[in-house]
Write a protein that holds these residues in place. Sequence first.
Motif, PDB file in Angstrom:
ATOM      1  N   HIS A 122     -10.617   0.763  -0.237  1.00 51.53           N
ATOM      2  CA  HIS A 122     -10.754   1.404   1.079  1.00 51.53           C
ATOM      3  C   HIS A 122     -12.245   1.576   1.340  1.00 51.53           C
ATOM      4  CE1 HIS A 122      -9.541   4.561   4.184  1.00 51.53           C
ATOM      5  NE2 HIS A 122     -10.852   4.505   4.226  1.00 51.53           N
ATOM      6  N   ASP A 167       1.192   2.570   3.562  1.00 55.80           N
ATOM      7  CA  ASP A 167       0.257   3.664   3.277  1.00 55.80           C
ATOM      8  C   ASP A 167       0.930   5.018   3.446  1.00 55.80           C
ATOM      9  OD1 ASP A 167      -2.044   4.869   2.410  1.00 55.80           O
ATOM     10  OD2 ASP A 167      -3.077   4.751   4.332  1.00 55.80           O
ATOM     11  N   GLU A 194      -5.430   1.888  -4.590  1.00 53.01           N
ATOM     12  CA  GLU A 194      -6.489   1.994  -3.614  1.00 53.01           C
ATOM     13  C   GLU A 194      -7.539   2.996  -4.094  1.00 53.01           C
ATOM     14  OE1 GLU A 194      -5.540   4.408  -0.307  1.00 53.01           O
ATOM     15  OE2 GLU A 194      -6.842   3.327   1.069  1.00 53.01           O
ATOM     16  N   HIS A 245       0.854  -1.201   0.000  1.00 54.52           N
ATOM     17  CA  HIS A 245       0.000   0.000   0.000  1.00 54.52           C
ATOM     18  C   HIS A 245       0.885   1.245   0.000  1.00 54.52           C
ATOM     19  CE1 HIS A 245      -4.179   1.527   1.234  1.00 54.52           C
ATOM     20  NE2 HIS A 245      -3.448   2.606   1.020  1.00 54.52           N
ATOM     21  N   HIS A 248      -6.711  -1.457   5.312  1.00 52.51           N
ATOM     22  CA  HIS A 248      -6.747  -1.021   6.723  1.00 52.51           C
ATOM     23  C   HIS A 248      -7.725  -1.839   7.577  1.00 52.51           C
ATOM     24  CE1 HIS A 248      -5.119   2.263   4.403  1.00 52.51           C
ATOM     25  NE2 HIS A 248      -6.283   2.700   4.042  1.00 52.51           N
TER      26      HIS A 248
HETATM   27 ZN   LIG Z   1      -6.675   3.972   2.464  1.00 55.79          ZN
END
Ligand SMILES: [Zn+2]
Length: 371
Positions: free
Chosen positions: A200, A314, A159, A42, A236
Amino acid sequence: MTRTLISRVWLPLAAVVAVVGGATAGTAPAFAQGADRFNDSHFHLTNYVQEGIGLRQFLAIMGERVGRSTLFGIPLQQQWSWPNSGEFAPTYYLHTDAPLYYYSFTDAYIATAYLALPEADRRRFDPMITGFNPADMYAVDHIKRVLRTFPGVFSGIGEFSIHKEFVSSKIAGETASLINPALDRILEFAAESGLVVIVHNDIDMPFGKVDTDPVYLTQARALLKRHPKATIIWAHTGLGRIVRPVQVTADAAERHPNHLQILESMLTDPALAHVSFDISWDEVAKYAVSSPEVVARVADLFNRYPDRFLFGTDTVAPSGPQPYYAVFDLWEPVWKALAPDASRRIRQGNYERIFDEGRRRVRAWEQTAVK
Ligand SMILES: [Zn+2]
């Protein structure tokens, strides 16, 4: 990752480690040989105003510690609205009330940056398509157009976001939804082409109430079950900055599962065997390391389902190694509590399995579709 966050999350943790382990605050994490290496499932090369770091710079940060990484920008552009913030140029969605809009050029930008690399460096990246509006029935046509324009480049989509705290409501136009057939068309095509999906979707509303089931879980589960042939990573694990793990009091524990129990109910559901979870974002790590008890429960879940979780940072256009590796290091108590094999799968093996298969299948789809 901001300095404030590091001190809020890491320093209290370091204090705990100091007491428990005899280490001193600030001591560099001591990982077994190779146990600090990972693939990044990510990673955002650019930010909400489409600025970021170059791939050469990112390769320098990756060094030998990070073998492979996903590669995506951000599908949304934050408008700089003069009437709203005047001279202040916002670079993040929390900086202004002005709307965000879908910025499809991100896909061409990512593909071009990737194609400028020598072959050996390209093999380390899995570029992802993000520049589509998931509320648009035409989104899937954009995805196909990107594959045809840049064959040999992309491994997946995402994402991209459906429900995201602060963000969804700021996007100009129709709000994305888990029950919109436009999203079903996207996931149908992912199943057909082999594109790996990183989605997400907040599992709950911000500051969800104690002892209530998370609002988006039922729709999310149904969506995932409608697309059993797509390879889907739920980013997540459905959490966010203020979308907290579901809290349940002892009295209500029989009626309402907590976040880890919800994850486990999905992990044991054969109709969701195609779904994995990424544990990216420092905002997620903060929950997992919030107490020794939580660390133990999280590590126990990972040890029992080691094939279903992927580590990712991320990070968004990190300026150097410090902010980039800080996310991995936040997880240190969990890494140390994992069986070595589970740790290796979550850091590296699951990435390789999922993205190798995505690459292979998307290249095969391109063979038949690109004339
Ligand atoms: Zn995200």
